[in-house]
Design an enzyme around this catalytic site. Sequence first.
Site, PDB file in Angstrom:
ATOM      1  N   ARG A 103      49.056  72.764  79.989  1.00  0.00           N
ATOM      2  CA  ARG A 103      49.767  73.104  81.216  1.00  0.00           C
ATOM      3  C   ARG A 103      50.613  71.910  81.648  1.00  0.00           C
ATOM      4  O   ARG A 103      50.091  70.814  81.837  1.00  0.00           O
ATOM      5  CB  ARG A 103      48.752  73.474  82.301  1.00  0.00           C
ATOM      6  CG  ARG A 103      49.377  74.142  83.508  1.00  0.00           C
ATOM      7  CD  ARG A 103      48.310  74.767  84.370  1.00  0.00           C
ATOM      8  NE  ARG A 103      47.704  75.912  83.719  1.00  0.00           N
ATOM      9  CZ  ARG A 103      48.193  77.156  83.760  1.00  0.00           C
ATOM     10  NH1 ARG A 103      49.283  77.404  84.437  1.00  0.00           N
ATOM     11  NH2 ARG A 103      47.580  78.144  83.140  1.00  0.00           N
ATOM     12  N   THR A 107      55.478  71.450  86.254  1.00  0.00           N
ATOM     13  CA  THR A 107      55.866  72.856  86.471  1.00  0.00           C
ATOM     14  C   THR A 107      54.645  73.777  86.527  1.00  0.00           C
ATOM     15  O   THR A 107      54.748  74.919  86.984  1.00  0.00           O
ATOM     16  CB  THR A 107      56.767  73.355  85.335  1.00  0.00           C
ATOM     17  OG1 THR A 107      55.995  73.349  84.119  1.00  0.00           O
ATOM     18  CG2 THR A 107      57.979  72.468  85.135  1.00  0.00           C
ATOM     19  N   ASP A 199      31.120  73.097  78.926  1.00  0.00           N
ATOM     20  CA  ASP A 199      32.400  72.987  78.227  1.00  0.00           C
ATOM     21  C   ASP A 199      32.205  73.423  76.779  1.00  0.00           C
ATOM     22  O   ASP A 199      31.563  72.721  75.987  1.00  0.00           O
ATOM     23  CB  ASP A 199      32.913  71.542  78.287  1.00  0.00           C
ATOM     24  CG  ASP A 199      34.342  71.444  77.749  1.00  0.00           C
ATOM     25  OD1 ASP A 199      34.573  71.848  76.588  1.00  0.00           O
ATOM     26  OD2 ASP A 199      35.218  70.980  78.482  1.00  0.00           O
ATOM     27  N   ASP A 202      33.500  70.956  73.979  1.00  0.00           N
ATOM     28  CA  ASP A 202      32.656  69.763  73.816  1.00  0.00           C
ATOM     29  C   ASP A 202      31.325  70.116  73.157  1.00  0.00           C
ATOM     30  O   ASP A 202      30.814  69.355  72.326  1.00  0.00           O
ATOM     31  CB  ASP A 202      32.386  69.115  75.184  1.00  0.00           C
ATOM     32  CG  ASP A 202      33.555  68.261  75.648  1.00  0.00           C
ATOM     33  OD1 ASP A 202      34.342  67.828  74.786  1.00  0.00           O
ATOM     34  OD2 ASP A 202      33.673  68.030  76.853  1.00  0.00           O
TER      35      ASP A 202
HETATM   36  N1  URA Z   1      36.252  76.165  79.630  1.00  0.00           N
HETATM   37  C1  URA Z   1      34.995  75.831  79.273  1.00  0.00           C
HETATM   38  O1  URA Z   1      34.777  75.237  78.213  1.00  0.00           O
HETATM   39  N2  URA Z   1      33.984  76.137  80.098  1.00  0.00           N
HETATM   40  C2  URA Z   1      34.177  76.781  81.271  1.00  0.00           C
HETATM   41  O2  URA Z   1      33.203  77.070  81.983  1.00  0.00           O
HETATM   42  C3  URA Z   1      35.506  77.135  81.623  1.00  0.00           C
HETATM   43  C4  URA Z   1      36.519  76.809  80.777  1.00  0.00           C
END
Ligand code: URA
Length: 208
Positions: A103, A107, A199, A202
């Site tokens: 992103r 903008t 995440d 990760d």
């Molecule tokens: N991306 C992720 O890895 N986890 C989330 O909870 C939201 C977006």
Amino acid sequence: MSKLFVSEHPLIQSKMALLRDERTGAKEFREIIGEVAMLLSYEATRELPLKEMTVQTPVDLAKCCVIDTKLAIVPILRAGIGMTEGLLRLMPTAKVGHIGLYRDPETLQPVEYYCKLPTDIAQRTVFLTDPMLATGGTAEAAIGFLKEKGVKRIIFLCILAAPDGVKKIQQAHSDVDIYAAAYDPKLNDHGYIVPGLGDAGDRIFGTK
Ligand code: URA
């Protein structure tokens, strides 16, 4: 209006419990993401078009049906890559493309920083993958890019979906069906799905 399919299958639900568990390490997490993606792709391929053909069995002729569309799997970088192997297990002849988006901080518009797709992508049914459908901004943009390249049939697969993301896709791309292994009620202030699984990128790649 596009369809939202949320799996209620016991195998998927049990695997989701392991994915959500913070004690699950990267190796196991990655394997289970692949397994859930494979099981979900079984559901997501249910409505693929078929054509009839005749096969000679050792006994007689048999009328059979085979899938009548070329397939592509397009993971959104980077977490979507974690779902690719699982889909390929059920669709081994599918071609694989990759899309990377970020992103623009000024903008706030999504910008494509990487895109490598099969040359005949416009003729293929595309399974677009991203494990977490949170705000839906990336998915919405990726679908838009695929449509600009002429893709007519797109099916979005995620592990976890949240209301904002589902709404965004359904409003912007009402022809794109969404398949999710689970549906969570909300996002937190950082845009993470709650209760979610953290995440996904990760946890798949062990980067945190
Ligand atoms: N991306 C992720 O890895 N986890 C989330 O909870 C939201 C977006």
